[in-house]
Scaffold this motif. Structure first.
Motif, PDB file in Angstrom:
ATOM      1  N   ASP A  98       0.848  -1.201   0.000  1.00 45.74           N
ATOM      2  CA  ASP A  98       0.000   0.000   0.000  1.00 45.74           C
ATOM      3  C   ASP A  98       0.878   1.243   0.000  1.00 45.74           C
TER       4      ASP A  98
ATOM      5  N   HIS B 222       0.438   5.618   0.623  1.00 43.41           N
ATOM      6  CA  HIS B 222      -0.368   6.833   0.849  1.00 43.41           C
ATOM      7  C   HIS B 222       0.529   8.052   0.687  1.00 43.41           C
TER       8      HIS B 222
ATOM      9  N   HIS C  76      -3.048  -1.074   6.809  1.00 40.75           N
ATOM     10  CA  HIS C  76      -3.752  -1.492   5.591  1.00 40.75           C
ATOM     11  C   HIS C  76      -3.013  -2.653   4.919  1.00 40.75           C
TER      12      HIS C  76
END
Ligand code: MG
Length: 381
Positions: free
Chosen positions: A232, A234, A266
């Motif tokens: 993931d 961000h 996540h």
């Protein structure tokens, strides 16, 4: 000097009681033919010099496939018209480089514990034959037409297992002298007046006979271990802290996301969903749903943990790597591990959180955001 020991496996039967399809000794168990499991159990014992298998003439291709790559096997010989004849064929094949001891074993007992072989060899010091057996502990009833009629005395009764172990020359002679076929080699030896010792059997050494036996063996053979991975990213946005593995860490920026943007949590969540092959966090918690706006990411992780339990698995390990130039992760790694261990309910020594930079390369190197990757390992209980 240790004795020469050969095993003899009688695998010439058709095994129809176990259900339709292949003869049971060639049916797959955990993807491997039953006969191969049985051979490997015997080969795992160093004392076994070699193995002679007696097969059905129709089964040559099945035998070849089941034994590919195994060592210490003699060329197979064909069975006769009953078990006694098949054993005799095997013994005569062994006679041209005769062992001192032979272990006559059922092909359909694939879970032979090595300790049974040790006990048999020890017992052969005092008797020409030995068999493993378990005392009958259940009550015995004679039944007729589905109704119990009379109790039977279980005193002295045993359930016989294999291998049946013999002094080789003695059992070969017993076969040659036999005038009628016997149920098995112990019966034959006793007919000939030989002493056969009983050693302690083992419940694990059960014989595959019925479809239920196969279902049980399949459960015991297939250890379902799974790994899943997660990744993931961000981006940074204006703010003064980031949230990683549930911890608020002061920083010059915050992470941008629909939820609290806990990129590490996540990633771990996705690794768990991945191991279950149940999609990913975005499918379980669509960003289009307002409900998850600003949500603390532990609800995502707890959902994955719940799914792991519902599917009958346990989490045995989680390893997460956080990739960024800043903030520094090291000082917070221990607290992050503790939080993940708390949320997942597993021991601290099964949770790893570590960090790396990307040497100032790429988007993480330029300080545009944080990436994370994780691996989760599950075991079916
Ligand atoms: Mg995310």
């Amino acid at each position: 000097m240790s004795k020469k020991i050969s095993a003899l496996i009688v695998a010439a039967g058709r095994g129809t009681r176990a259900g339709a399809g292949l003869p049971k000794q060639y049916r797959p168990l955990g993807g491997v033919p039953v006969l191969r499991h049985t051979l490997q159990a015997l080969l795992a014992h160093d004392a076994v010099r070699d193995i002679q298998v007696v097969i059905h003439p129709d089964d040559v291709p099945l035998y070849d496939a089941a034994t590919a790559g195994l060592s210490r096997l003699r060329p197979p010989v064909f069975g006769g018209k009953n078990r006694s004849e098949s054993v005799l064929n095997g013994l005569e094949a062994l006679a041209n480089d005769a062992p001192e001891i032979v272990l006559i074993h059922d092909a359909a007992r694939p879970f032979l514990p090595p300790e049974i072989i040790d006990s048999l060899l020890l017992a052969l010091g005092d008797a020409p034959g030995a068999l493993p057996a378990l005392q009958v502990v259940d009550a015995l009833w004679h039944g007729e037409d589905g109704a119990a009629k009379a109790p039977r005395n279980r005193e002295g009764l045993h359930r016989a297992q294999t291998p049946q172990a013999f002094d080789f020359a003695t059992i070969l002679k017993a076969h040659h002298s036999a005038t009628a076929p016997a149920d098995d080699d112990v019966a034959l030896a006793i007919q000939q007046g030989l002493n056969v010792a009983i050693v302690e059997g083992d419940e694990r050494n059960y014989k595959l006979t019925t479809p239920q036996d196969f279902a049980r063996a399949e459960r015991e053979t297939m250890i379902d271990i799974r790994t899943g991975n997660g990744f993931d990213v961000h981006a940074f946005t204006e703010g003064n802290a980031v949230i990683l593995c549930g911890l608020k860490i002061p920083h010059t920026h915050a992470l941008l996301g629909h939820s609290d943007a806990d990129v590490a949590m996540h990633t771990i969540t996705d690794a768990l969903f991945g191991a279950l092959a149940e999609g990913d966090i975005g499918q379980w918690f669509p960003p289009s749903e307002a409900e998850w706006k600003g949500a603390a990411s532990d609800i995502f992780l707890l959902k994955a943990v719940e799914r792991v339990a519902a599917r009958g698995f346990a989490i045995t390990h989680i390893d997460c790597t956080i990739i960024c130039e800043a903030p520094k992760i090291g000082p917070h790694a221990a607290a992050m591990r503790a939080e993940i261990a708390r949320l997942t309910g597993i021991d601290l020594d099964r949770v790893s959180v570590k960090a790396t930079t990307s040497e100032k390369l790429g988007f993480t190197g330029r300080g545009e955001g944080i990436a994370a990757m994780a691996t989760a390992t599950l075991v079916k209980l």
